[in-house]
Design an enzyme around this catalytic site. Structure first.
Site, mmCIF file in Angstrom:
data_model
loop_
_atom_site.group_PDB
_atom_site.id
_atom_site.type_symbol
_atom_site.label_atom_id
_atom_site.label_comp_id
_atom_site.label_asym_id
_atom_site.label_seq_id
_atom_site.Cartn_x
_atom_site.Cartn_y
_atom_site.Cartn_z
ATOM 1 N N ASP A 211 37.310 37.929 48.146
ATOM 2 C CA ASP A 211 37.862 37.810 46.968
ATOM 3 C C ASP A 211 36.800 38.123 45.457
ATOM 4 O O ASP A 211 37.711 37.970 44.981
ATOM 5 C CB ASP A 211 38.829 36.508 47.013
ATOM 6 C CG ASP A 211 38.529 35.808 47.284
ATOM 7 O OD1 ASP A 211 37.894 35.062 48.219
ATOM 8 O OD2 ASP A 211 38.638 34.948 46.070
ATOM 9 N N GLY B 256 44.970 33.417 40.406
ATOM 10 C CA GLY B 256 45.519 31.897 39.797
ATOM 11 C C GLY B 256 45.439 31.344 38.467
ATOM 12 O O GLY B 256 45.875 30.423 38.436
ATOM 13 N N GLY C 242 45.366 34.723 45.204
ATOM 14 C CA GLY C 242 45.475 35.467 44.257
ATOM 15 C C GLY C 242 45.275 35.118 42.623
ATOM 16 O O GLY C 242 43.913 34.336 42.916
ATOM 17 N N ASP D 253 33.414 38.390 38.892
ATOM 18 C CA ASP D 253 33.829 36.869 39.493
ATOM 19 C C ASP D 253 32.595 35.900 39.108
ATOM 20 O O ASP D 253 32.329 35.318 40.149
ATOM 21 C CB ASP D 253 34.761 36.398 40.335
ATOM 22 C CG ASP D 253 36.192 36.971 40.252
ATOM 23 O OD1 ASP D 253 36.671 37.176 39.461
ATOM 24 O OD2 ASP D 253 36.967 37.060 41.431
ATOM 25 N N ARG E 268 39.905 44.187 44.425
ATOM 26 C CA ARG E 268 38.529 43.416 45.399
ATOM 27 C C ARG E 268 39.212 43.509 46.569
ATOM 28 O O ARG E 268 39.669 44.796 47.087
ATOM 29 C CB ARG E 268 38.848 41.802 45.327
ATOM 30 C CG ARG E 268 39.059 41.616 43.261
ATOM 31 C CD ARG E 268 40.284 40.364 43.378
ATOM 32 N NE ARG E 268 40.080 39.718 42.453
ATOM 33 C CZ ARG E 268 39.453 39.082 41.294
ATOM 34 N NH1 ARG E 268 38.543 38.190 42.344
ATOM 35 N NH2 ARG E 268 39.622 38.299 40.386
ATOM 36 N N LYS F 5 41.295 35.596 31.144
ATOM 37 C CA LYS F 5 40.847 34.515 32.561
ATOM 38 C C LYS F 5 41.396 33.156 32.162
ATOM 39 O O LYS F 5 41.132 32.136 30.545
ATOM 40 C CB LYS F 5 39.410 34.204 32.993
ATOM 41 C CG LYS F 5 38.927 33.194 33.701
ATOM 42 C CD LYS F 5 37.207 33.874 34.429
ATOM 43 C CE LYS F 5 37.196 33.331 36.475
ATOM 44 N NZ LYS F 5 35.719 33.269 36.760
#
Length: 489
Positions: A246, A86, A84, A256, A177, A107
């Protein structure tokens, strides 16, 4: 800036409300004013006073319905449901002037229920890499999340060593995602999976809502967009490094950023992530891994789509990837839009030269573009000097010139000027190499972001020759090549 909270409101059961945790002495060190303007965001909204108050002021946070999303994922091929957001928070969505939805995602925002006892922070090193990397790919025409601003701080963060912490706000159509669908499928939460699909059809795939089988249409579109994305990665020598499910976006964008790298020497099985001991995410494995990930995603659609239709959707990946990759390589070498045995042989021989002598992957494309008139005229010396095997390169250049001259009897003559301009417009002069990034990071860690800004400016205009950016056109020295990075950030 009007911030909406569609995900937080409509999918409240799929996420957790979390406010960003303030860092020590934050300041906005980099801001993307061009992106802000295109999104309809006033540049003043990214200033220290306004932005930091919105994120961290107790009085302002009451209106900020930020959430951490829950999902799972296959990490290095193994299913992990304990994932998830984090360290990231969905601040909300904005509606752009083009009437599209765009996430604002912070982020490095601090711990969430999915942090797994970690600190929820991001280090400056990885934040700079993502900020500049995503803009570099965007400038090359490769679909990507984008960087809105970078917030530096004086708060130390412990990874392998103590490092300065940072935050960034990134943008993309959504942060949904592959792992979202996998998680609610494998956890047998059909109602939540239904809600996730309904949200996607309402906000991101509305053109499919009234189709015969919207779920099949959605999967097919994801397959197609992912195939196109990976073809761009392969054509431009980009190695993502951590293609866990993910880290795969349903929008077919680069997502990501971690230990990524553009190739230096052309080593097809290059591994940019030193945590990838088996080479699962090596450069030449990316197409097959993308298809593997799409198969994993398809399980989340299996309650809505017949198995034969799932297979049919997945079968579209390979031919579209190959066709897109061939089209991109034809464009980079100025071979036009007609794909045949002769043009494919020309491309194969070119890449084989690069492979056989571990040549730099990027410089030969640019050299061919810059010296195209001479190559066509049979004076290929300046081009061949970028190779070690000059005679082999000369033979290829002569065959290349002959191929360009070979036209149907009444076909149009070669317009060398237009052809050269087209090639210069798709073969970058400036590539985001890790040795340049490392120098920018070192300066930023000393609170000097000028190198970051100059590097960002160069790779944001990768096709325009500019003498002030000459250093960023230089390849790495031998001891600077193949910098491998870890997932830690």
């Amino acid at each position: 800036m009007q911030l909406h909270h569609f995900y937080a409101s409509e999918l409240a059961d799929l996420c957790s409300p979390v406010h960003p945790l303030a860092v020590a002495r934050p300041r906005v060190a980099m801001r993307n004013l061009d992106l802000a303007k295109s999104l309809g965001i006033d540049g003043d909204a990214l200033g220290d006073e306004h932005l930091l108050a919105m994120l961290f002021s107790v009085s302002k946070q009451g209106a900020l319905r930020s959430v951490a999303q829950k999902y799972g994922g296959h990490q290095f091929g193994h299913w992990n449901p304990q994932l998830g957001d984090g360290r990231g928070l969905l601040l909300g969505e904005i509606v752009t002037p083009q009437n599209t939805l765009c996430d604002l995602h912070l982020k490095g925002a601090g711990p969430t229920p999915y942090s797994r006892h970690a600190d929820g922070r991001a280090v400056l090193r990885s934040t700079v890499r993502e900020y500049i990397g995503s803009e570099a790919l965007h400038a090359l025409g490769i679909p990507s999340s984008r960087s809105l601003c970078l917030i530096a701080s004086e708060e130390p963060v412990m990874r392998e060593k103590l490092e300065p912490g940072a935050m960034m706000i990134r943008t993309c159509p959504s942060h949904i995602r592959f792992g979202h669908f996998e998680y609610f499928h494998y956890s047998n939460e059909k109602t939540k999976l239904d809600s996730l699909f309904e949200f996607c059809f309402e906000h991101h795939f509305s053109h499919l809502k009234d189709s015969h089988n919207p779920h099949l249409g959605m999967l097919t579109e994801i397959v197609q967009n992912t195939a196109t994305l990976i073809a761009h990665w392969q054509a431009y020598g980009f190695n993502h490094g951590v293609m866990n499910t993910d880290n795969m976006s349903i929008h077919g964008i680069t997502f990501d950023y971690g230990p990524y790298a553009f190739l230096d020497d052309f080593i097809p099985n290059y591994i940019c992530n030193h945590s990838d001991h088996s080479g699962r995410y090596a450069f030449d494995q990316q197409p097959s891994i993308a298809l593997w990930n799409l198969n994993a995603l398809a399980h989340g659609f299996s309650q809505y789509v017949e198995i034969e239709d799932l297979k049919a959707a997945l079968s579209e990946f390979e031919p579209l990837f190959i066709e897109t990759y061939q089209r991109l390589m034809h464009k980079r070498l100025g071979l036009g839009t007609t794909i045949n045995d002769n043009t494919q042989h020309c491309i194969h021989e070119f890449t084989q030269m690069l492979r056989d002598e571990f040549a730099d992957y990027h410089i030969p494309f640019r050299a061919l573009s810059e010296h195209l008139p001479d190559v066509i005229a049979g004076k290929e010396g300046a081009f061949t000097r970028v190779f070690e095997q000059h005679e082999r390169a000369s033979n290829w250049a002569r065959q290349y010139g002959a191929l360009l001259h070979h036209k149907p009897a009444n076909g149009p003559r070669i317009d060398i000027h237009n052809m050269q301009q087209d090639m210069l417009g798709c073969n970058p002069k400036y590539v985001l190499r890790n040795h340049h990034l490392q120098k920018a990071i070192v300066a930023a860690e000393q609170n000097d972001f000028s190198v970051c800004e100059r590097l960002l400016d160069a790779v944001s205009h990768p096709f325009e020759t500019n003498a002030t950016f000459a250093e960023f056109a230089q390849p790495p020295h031998a001891n600077e090549k193949g910098i491998a990075l870890s997932c830690s950030s």
